[in-house]
Structures are given as structure tokens and as C-alpha cells.
Design a protein around this motif. Sequence first.
Motif, PDB file in Angstrom:
ATOM      1  N   LEU A 132     -50.211 -66.852  43.012  1.00  0.00           N
ATOM      2  CA  LEU A 132     -50.479 -68.191  43.540  1.00  0.00           C
ATOM      3  C   LEU A 132     -51.268 -68.115  44.847  1.00  0.00           C
ATOM      4  O   LEU A 132     -52.230 -68.877  45.052  1.00  0.00           O
ATOM      5  N   THR A 133     -50.905 -67.189  45.715  1.00  0.00           N
ATOM      6  CA  THR A 133     -51.634 -66.999  46.975  1.00  0.00           C
ATOM      7  C   THR A 133     -53.067 -66.574  46.696  1.00  0.00           C
ATOM      8  O   THR A 133     -54.009 -67.079  47.327  1.00  0.00           O
ATOM      9  N   LEU A 134     -53.262 -65.656  45.746  1.00  0.00           N
ATOM     10  CA  LEU A 134     -54.601 -65.214  45.373  1.00  0.00           C
ATOM     11  C   LEU A 134     -55.422 -66.389  44.832  1.00  0.00           C
ATOM     12  O   LEU A 134     -56.593 -66.553  45.190  1.00  0.00           O
ATOM     13  N   HIS A 185     -35.026 -58.003  38.961  1.00  0.00           N
ATOM     14  CA  HIS A 185     -36.091 -58.460  38.065  1.00  0.00           C
ATOM     15  C   HIS A 185     -36.580 -59.858  38.480  1.00  0.00           C
ATOM     16  O   HIS A 185     -37.781 -60.143  38.459  1.00  0.00           O
ATOM     17  N   ARG A 186     -35.662 -60.723  38.891  1.00  0.00           N
ATOM     18  CA  ARG A 186     -36.055 -62.069  39.349  1.00  0.00           C
ATOM     19  C   ARG A 186     -36.849 -61.989  40.646  1.00  0.00           C
ATOM     20  O   ARG A 186     -37.821 -62.720  40.821  1.00  0.00           O
ATOM     21  N   ALA A 204     -42.012 -62.415  43.393  1.00  0.00           N
ATOM     22  CA  ALA A 204     -43.031 -61.818  44.256  1.00  0.00           C
ATOM     23  C   ALA A 204     -44.391 -61.797  43.553  1.00  0.00           C
ATOM     24  O   ALA A 204     -45.422 -62.114  44.163  1.00  0.00           O
ATOM     25  N   VAL A 205     -44.412 -61.449  42.276  1.00  0.00           N
ATOM     26  CA  VAL A 205     -45.668 -61.432  41.523  1.00  0.00           C
ATOM     27  C   VAL A 205     -46.222 -62.844  41.404  1.00  0.00           C
ATOM     28  O   VAL A 205     -47.421 -63.083  41.589  1.00  0.00           O
ATOM     29  N   GLU A 206     -45.362 -63.792  41.113  1.00  0.00           N
ATOM     30  CA  GLU A 206     -45.804 -65.181  40.983  1.00  0.00           C
ATOM     31  C   GLU A 206     -46.343 -65.697  42.314  1.00  0.00           C
ATOM     32  O   GLU A 206     -47.387 -66.360  42.369  1.00  0.00           O
ATOM     33  N   THR A 207     -45.686 -65.395  43.398  1.00  0.00           N
ATOM     34  CA  THR A 207     -46.133 -65.808  44.731  1.00  0.00           C
ATOM     35  C   THR A 207     -47.463 -65.160  45.080  1.00  0.00           C
ATOM     36  O   THR A 207     -48.361 -65.802  45.627  1.00  0.00           O
TER      37      THR A 207
END
Length: 143
Positions: A16-18, A4-5, A10-13
Amino acid sequence: MNRHRNRAFAVETLLLTLFFLLALALLVQLFGAAQAMGRQARQETDAALLLQNASAQLHAGADPWAQAMAAAAQTGAPQTAEAAFAADGTPAPAGAANAYTVRIAFTPAPQLAGTLLQAQVDVLTPAGDRLAGLTTAHYLPAP
């Protein structure tokens, strides 16, 4: 729990990249627009200098306009003259790259003791588009 972490990271990264990519795209568009505006301003400044120079040459009866002025006054027919100039106002060879064209169209109006020449002065970009213009007049007394 570890999975889950990793997924949250991965979603947060990815978000942020987007965000950074969207911000970069916006900045590239802004700088591109600023460059185009700067180029347009430079051309308009060059055109103002060329109009000023052409008007002064016209009123002084100087080349390259003297022949067309004399022909318009003598024949009573409209005449057009063109000359190529660099951005700094110095004469340029005809057809030179990045040379502006100054075109003056003379329309004679006979007067009692001479000829009044109405002159439409236009500055054309190297691509041939009209950039700026002015209308002026010059009086030539009868010989």
C-alpha cells in the motif's frame, strides 16, 4: 498463526505504501508538466501581444522603429532595430530581467514612388530564444 498475520499485515502495508508513493510520483510529474505548459502558454500570449503592438507601432511610424525605417528607406540597405518590452507591452530597460526583446529586420525594396519595407518582426524570450514572429510590410512614399 499470529506471526503469519503480522507478516501478511507488513506485506500489505508495504504494498500500500509503495502504491501511494508511485501515485504521488505520477501526480508530481503531471503537475510539473502542467506548470511548464502554463508557462509556455503565458509566453506565447505575451508574444502575440508584443507582435500586435510592434506591428501597430511600425505602421504608425512610431518609435522605437522610426529611425531604422527611415535609414532603410534612405540608404536602401537592410536595417535591424531592437527594443525591450515587459510582458504587458510597456517599454523596459535594455537587459532588464524578464524583459522580452522585439527585433524588427527591415529589407527595403525601392518602388516607383517610394520604398516598400519588408519587415520581419520577432519576439525573443529573456534567454534570447525566438518565441514568435511575423512578416509584414510598410510603404514609405518618396519625400
